[in-house]
Design an enzyme around this catalytic site. Structure first.
Site, short mmCIF file in Angstrom:
data_model
loop_
_atom_site.label_atom_id
_atom_site.label_comp_id
_atom_site.label_asym_id
_atom_site.label_seq_id
_atom_site.Cartn_x
_atom_site.Cartn_y
_atom_site.Cartn_z
N LYS A 51 -11.25 -75.30 41.91
CA LYS A 51 -12.58 -74.81 42.25
C LYS A 51 -12.84 -73.42 41.65
O LYS A 51 -13.98 -73.04 41.41
CB LYS A 51 -12.77 -74.74 43.77
CG LYS A 51 -12.51 -76.04 44.52
CD LYS A 51 -13.49 -77.13 44.13
CE LYS A 51 -13.52 -78.29 45.11
NZ LYS A 51 -12.30 -79.12 45.10
C1 LIG Z 1 -12.15 -80.50 45.27
C2 LIG Z 1 -10.83 -81.03 44.86
C3 LIG Z 1 -10.70 -82.31 44.32
C4 LIG Z 1 -11.87 -83.25 44.17
O1 LIG Z 1 -12.76 -82.81 43.19
P1 LIG Z 1 -14.27 -83.38 43.15
O2 LIG Z 1 -14.93 -82.62 42.08
O3 LIG Z 1 -14.84 -83.10 44.51
O4 LIG Z 1 -14.16 -84.84 42.89
C5 LIG Z 1 -9.44 -82.72 43.91
N1 LIG Z 1 -8.35 -81.91 44.06
C6 LIG Z 1 -8.45 -80.68 44.58
C7 LIG Z 1 -7.23 -79.86 44.73
C8 LIG Z 1 -9.69 -80.19 44.99
O5 LIG Z 1 -9.78 -78.95 45.50
#
Ligand SMILES: *Cc1c(COP(=O)(O)O)cnc(C)c1O
Length: 495
Positions: A112
Site C-alpha cells: 500500500k
Molecule cells: C491490500 C493487500 C492485498 C490485496 O490487494 P488489492 O489491491 O486490494 O487486491 C494483498 N496483500 C496485501 C499484503 C495487502 O495489503
C-alpha cells in the site's frame, strides 16, 4: 491532449484527473475510470535504464494529464525517497523459477505504501489546482494495510484530516499496533465491530450521503478517499509493473517483447487491475493470475461468471485479502460491458440488493486475460515452508497465496511463460503466521520474540516499522458498531 475521467455508473459527465482524485468516488456511487487507457510513449529500450522515479513520471504523466511536469515530478520526488529502505524502491528477486517483485520496502512494509506515499501529494496538489479551500477529510476502510499506509502518508499534512476504520479482531497484531500507535494531530483510528466489508460499505454510504456532505461543507470540510476506489491510488500502482518488466529486460531474464504472466494476491482487486492497465499501456503481459485465499469469491467469478458474496466470511492468515466485495472489480465489469454504464449500474445494484450478479457470455469472453486461483490455509503454509526449505527465502502469507497459485497454474496449464509474483508484504508484518508455517513450535511464542528469530533465520534486517511499534504508546482506543460509523465521523469532526 487531456485525458478525462468518467464514472462507471454514468458516462455523460467527465472530470479531469485532479478532480477525480479529489472526489475519490463519483457522485452517483460509481468509480472514476479514464476514457481510455493511454499507451506508453517511451520504448522498453528507454525504460530499461530508467530509475523508479523516472518510470513513475513516464507512466503517470500519461494518466494525470492536467498535472504539470513540475507538479508531477515534485509529487514523485517527495513520495519515493528515503522512506523506502532501498534506492530501487521495488526490488526484483528471483526465487526458484519465479520473480518476486517486492513491494514492501516503504514505511509501513506492505505494498500500500507504493501508492499511499504519493497520494497525499497528488491530493494536495489537486486541491490547489482546483482552488479548494475546505479541509479534506480522508475516510478509509482498511483490512489492515491501507489504514497504516494512509495514516503514515497523511499524518500532519496541512489541510487534511484522516479517519481510519478497521475490523476489530480482523487484522494481525502488528497491523493493529501500527495503526493505534499512529502520531499526528489530524489522525483518528476507529475499530469497528464487524468485518472489512462492513467497514467498506459504511464508508461508501457516508460518501453517498448528500445531507452529510452539505453539513460538512458548512463546517469547512469535504471528504475524499485513500482506498483503491480513488484513481490516485490505482495510477501509481501501474508504475511498478512497467518497471518490473523493464528490469527483467535489463537483467536479461527475458528477451525483448517476450510475454510474461503476472500473479497478484488479490482482495479489493486494485493491484491486479493496475497490472491489467499496464498490459493495456503496452507491457507484454499475457495472463493476469488472480490469487485468492479461502474467501474465493473472485475465483468462483472467473470460473462461472457469477459474482456471489452470499457466503461465510472467513478470517484467514492473509487478512488483507479477507474481502467478499472487491470494489475495483466494478472497473473491470464496466470495461467488459463495453463501457455501458447502465449495464454496470444494473449489476452493481443487484450486488447491493441480492449480493450477487451474473455477467453475460459476451462479457465473460472479454475476461480471457484473467485466470482465477486460490490457496487454502494449509496450502498457504505449505508454500511458505517449502519455499523456505528449498531457497531460504521467507514470504509473507499474502505473497504465499500468490506463489502457490502461480505454481499451480504452471503445473496445470503447462504455460511455459515466466511468472512475476507481486510480493505484497514483508514477512515481519504477519510474523506469527509466517513463523508457525515454517515451524509449528513457534505457535506459542510472543510476536516480538519471533522478530529476532525471523531476522536470524532469513538474514533480513528488522524493518524500522517493526522497531517503531515495539515500545510505542497506544494513542487510539475508539471503537464503534458498523451502524454508528457516520455518527462517529461527525463526533470526530465536531459537526
Ligand atoms: C491490500 C493487500 C492485498 C490485496 O490487494 P488489492 O489491491 O486490494 O487486491 C494483498 N496483500 C496485501 C499484503 C495487502 O495489503
Amino acid at each position: 491532449m487531456n485525458l478525462r475521467y468518467k464514472s462507471t455508473r454514468n458516462s455523460e459527465r467527465t472530470v479531469t484527473a485532479s478532480e477525480a482524485i479529489l472526489k475519490g468516488l463519483a457522485d452517483d456511487g460509481g468509480l472514476f475510470v479514464p476514457e481510455y487507457i493511454p499507451k506508453l510513449d517511451v520504448t522498453m529500450d528507454e525504460l530499461r535504464s530508467m530509475t523508479y522515479q523516472e518510470t513513475a513520471y513516464a507512466v503517470m504523466k500519461q494518466f494525470l494529464t492536467d498535472f504539470t511536469e513540475e507538479e508531477l515530478k515534485r509529487c514523485i520526488e517527495n513520495a519515493y525517497d528515503s522512506k523506502f529502505d532501498t534506492e530501487v524502491i521495488a526490488p526484483l528477486v528471483k526465487v526458484g523459477d519465479t520473480y518476486h517483485l517486492e513491494l514492501f520496502h516503504g514505511a509501513t512494509i506492505a505494498f500500500k505504501d507504493m501508492a499511499l506515499s504519493i497520494l497525499p501529494h497528488l491530493l494536495t496538489t489537486a486541491a490547489k489546482k482546483n482552488h479548494v479551500t475546505n479541509d479534506i477529510v480522508i475516510l478509509t476502510a482498511t483490512s489492515g494495510d491501507t489504514g497504516k499506509a494512509a495514516l503514515a502518508g497523511f499524518a500532519d499534512v496541512p489541510g487534511t484530516k484522516i479517519i481510519v476504520f478497521y475490523p476489530k479482531g480482523g487484522v494481525s497484531r502488528v497491523q493493529e499496533l501500527q495503526m493505534v500507535t499512529q502520531r499526528g494531530d489530524n489522525t483518528s483510528v476507529v475499530a469497528i465491530h464487524g468485518n472489512f466489508d462492513n467497514a467498506q460499505s459504511g464508508v461508501k454510504a457516508i460518501f453517498e450521503d448528500k445531507e452529510l456532505e452539505k453539513e460538512l461543507s458548512e463546517s469547512g470540510y469535504q471528504f475524499s478517499s485513500a482506498n483503491s476506489i480513488n484513481i490516485g491510488r490505482l495510477v501509481p500502482q501501474v508504475v511498478y509493473y512497467v518497471y518490473a518488466y523493464a528490469k527483467l529486460l535489463e537483467n536479461e531474464e527475458i528477451a525483448s517483447g517476450e510475454e510474461i504472466n503476472v500473479t497478484v494476491p488479490t482482495g479489493n482487486f486494485g493491484n491486479i487491475l493496475a497490472a491489467y492497465y499496464a498490459k493495456q499501456m503496452g507491457v507484454p503481459i499475457a495472463k493476469l493470475i488472480c490469487a485468492s485465499n479461502e474467501n474465493k469469491v473472485l475465483f468462483d467469478f472467473f470460473q462461472t461468471g457469477v459474482y456471489d458474496r452470499n457466503r461465510e466470511f472467513i478470517l484467514t492468515s492473509s487478512p488483507s485479502m479477507d474481502i467478499l466485495i472487491s470494489s475495483n472489480l466494478e472497473r473491470l465489469i464496466y470495461t467488459v460491458a463495453g463501457g455501458d454504464s447502465e449495464k454496470n449500474k444494473d449489476l452493481m445494484e443487484q450486488l447491493k440488493e441480492k449480493g450477487a450478479y451474473e455477467i453475460t457470455p459476451e462479457m465473460r469472453e472479454k475476461l480471457s486475460d484473467f485466470v482465477g486461483g486460490f490457496a487454502t490455509e494449509e496450502e498457504t503454509k505449505e508454500a511458505i515452508q517449502t519455499t523456505y526449505e528449498k531457497t531460504g527465502y521467507v514470504m509473507d502469507t499474502h505473497t504465499a497465496v500468490a506463489a502457490y497459485v502461480c505454481a499451480q497454474y504452471r503445473r496445470e496449464s503447462g504455460d511455459p511463460r515466466k511468472c512475476l509474483v507481486a510480493s505484497t508484504a514483508s514477512p515481519y508484518k504477519f510474523i506469527h503466521s509466517v513463523m508457525t508455517a515454517i515451524d509449528s513450535r513457534y505457535a506459542d511464542t510472543d510476536e516480538f520474540e519471533l522478530v529476532d528469530e525471523l531476522s536470524r533465520i532469513s538474514g533480513m534486517e528488522i524493518p524500522k516499522a517493526i522497531e517503531e511499534i515495539r515500545n510505542a504508546d497506544i494513542r487510539h482506543t475508539r471503537e464503534c458498531d458498523a451502524a454508528q460509523m457516520k455518527d462517529t465521523v461527525k463526533e470526530i469532526l465536531g459537526v
